[in-house]
Write an enzyme that holds these catalytic residues in place. Structure first.
Site, PDB file in Angstrom:
ATOM      1  N   LYS A  52       0.833  -1.208   0.000  1.00  0.00           N
ATOM      2  CA  LYS A  52       0.000   0.000   0.000  1.00  0.00           C
ATOM      3  C   LYS A  52       0.869   1.260   0.000  1.00  0.00           C
ATOM      4  O   LYS A  52       0.634   2.199  -0.758  1.00  0.00           O
ATOM      5  CB  LYS A  52      -0.924   0.008   1.223  1.00  0.00           C
ATOM      6  CG  LYS A  52      -1.983  -1.070   1.206  1.00  0.00           C
ATOM      7  CD  LYS A  52      -2.722  -1.096   2.542  1.00  0.00           C
ATOM      8  CE  LYS A  52      -3.703  -2.219   2.628  1.00  0.00           C
ATOM      9  NZ  LYS A  52      -4.393  -2.244   3.944  1.00  0.00           N
ATOM     10  N   SER A  68      -0.546   0.630   6.158  1.00  0.00           N
ATOM     11  CA  SER A  68      -0.822  -0.238   7.293  1.00  0.00           C
ATOM     12  C   SER A  68      -1.842  -1.297   6.909  1.00  0.00           C
ATOM     13  O   SER A  68      -2.672  -1.087   6.024  1.00  0.00           O
ATOM     14  CB  SER A  68      -1.342   0.602   8.468  1.00  0.00           C
ATOM     15  OG  SER A  68      -1.498  -0.194   9.618  1.00  0.00           O
ATOM     16  N   ASP A  69      -1.771  -2.421   7.593  1.00  0.00           N
ATOM     17  CA  ASP A  69      -2.760  -3.479   7.403  1.00  0.00           C
ATOM     18  C   ASP A  69      -2.928  -4.224   8.718  1.00  0.00           C
ATOM     19  O   ASP A  69      -1.966  -4.382   9.475  1.00  0.00           O
ATOM     20  CB  ASP A  69      -2.316  -4.453   6.304  1.00  0.00           C
ATOM     21  CG  ASP A  69      -3.462  -5.348   5.875  1.00  0.00           C
ATOM     22  OD1 ASP A  69      -4.360  -4.843   5.167  1.00  0.00           O
ATOM     23  OD2 ASP A  69      -3.490  -6.528   6.274  1.00  0.00           O
ATOM     24  N   THR A  70      -4.153  -4.655   8.988  1.00  0.00           N
ATOM     25  CA  THR A  70      -4.465  -5.358  10.223  1.00  0.00           C
ATOM     26  C   THR A  70      -5.207  -6.648   9.903  1.00  0.00           C
ATOM     27  O   THR A  70      -6.114  -6.641   9.074  1.00  0.00           O
ATOM     28  CB  THR A  70      -5.347  -4.482  11.145  1.00  0.00           C
ATOM     29  OG1 THR A  70      -4.649  -3.269  11.439  1.00  0.00           O
ATOM     30  CG2 THR A  70      -5.686  -5.183  12.449  1.00  0.00           C
ATOM     31  N   GLY A 105       0.534  -4.479  10.648  1.00  0.00           N
ATOM     32  CA  GLY A 105       1.808  -4.190  10.001  1.00  0.00           C
ATOM     33  C   GLY A 105       1.843  -2.745   9.559  1.00  0.00           C
ATOM     34  O   GLY A 105       0.816  -2.185   9.183  1.00  0.00           O
TER      35      GLY A 105
END
Length: 190
Positions: A52, A68-70, A105
């Site tokens: 991203k 960011s990623d969750t 992350g």
């Protein structure tokens, strides 16, 4: 435009960055959130966060870009956003009375400089009744949330215990983001 860009359309991530009084712009990433099935949950969130951020960083190489990623994982099985009421009920039943992990992350990029990290937070749910699950699903809150719940919303009432960074569960470990921005020279120490 600010020299700091959040590469996310998440209102929760935007609110968290605003909470620590950072000046930033939002440019949503449009990358497909696909990944190899042989990656572990922490590898998935770092891979997607970087993907991203890289898309936006390629357009703005002199800016600091946060991606960011969750994901929510139960026994290393990643639980995404539910696509139906049945799927939401299945996930919430799986989380009921047990502990799962939330991985977020983060990738902060500026030109060729990259800082990648993740936070893992363990969340324990109370034992949930079928009625509690059905009522929660009826609220429609689960449908845009990994693992079918939002800790910052109605889903907070299911949380018995948390070990780790609460803000990471919401979607962005803001204290660590702030520290990394200091280390990268974006923020100046007081």
């Amino acid at each position: 435009m600010s020299n700091l860009i959040l590469a996310s359309q998440s209102p929760r991530r935007k609110a968290l960055l605003q909470q620590i009084q950072l000046s930033f712009s939002v440019i949503s990433s449009t990358v497909e959130e696909t990944f190899s099935s042989d990656l572990s949950p922490h590898e998935v969130v770092m891979y997607l966060a970087r993907k991203k951020a890289k898309e936006i960083s390629n357009q703005y190489p002199t800016h600091y870009v946060i991606g960011s990623d969750t994901v929510v994982a139960k026994d290393d099985q990643i639980l995404g956003k539910p696509e139906s009421e049945e799927e939401a009920k299945e996930m919430l039943s799986m989380l009921s009375g047990s502990t799962h992990s939330v991985y977020t992350g983060v990738a902060i990029l500026r030109g060729d400089v990259e800082e990648l990290f993740y936070e893992k937070t363990d969340v324990t749910f109370w034992e949930l009744t079928s009625k509690e699950i059905d009522d929660y699903i009826a609220s429609e809150e689960p449908f845009d949330k990994a693992g079918s719940y939002g800790i910052q919303g109605i889903g907070a009432k299911f949380v018995k215990e948390i070990k780790g960074d609460y803000f990471s569960v919401v979607g962005l470990p803001i204290s660590r983001v702030n520290r990394v921005l200091l280390e990268m020279g974006y923020l100046q120490p007081e």
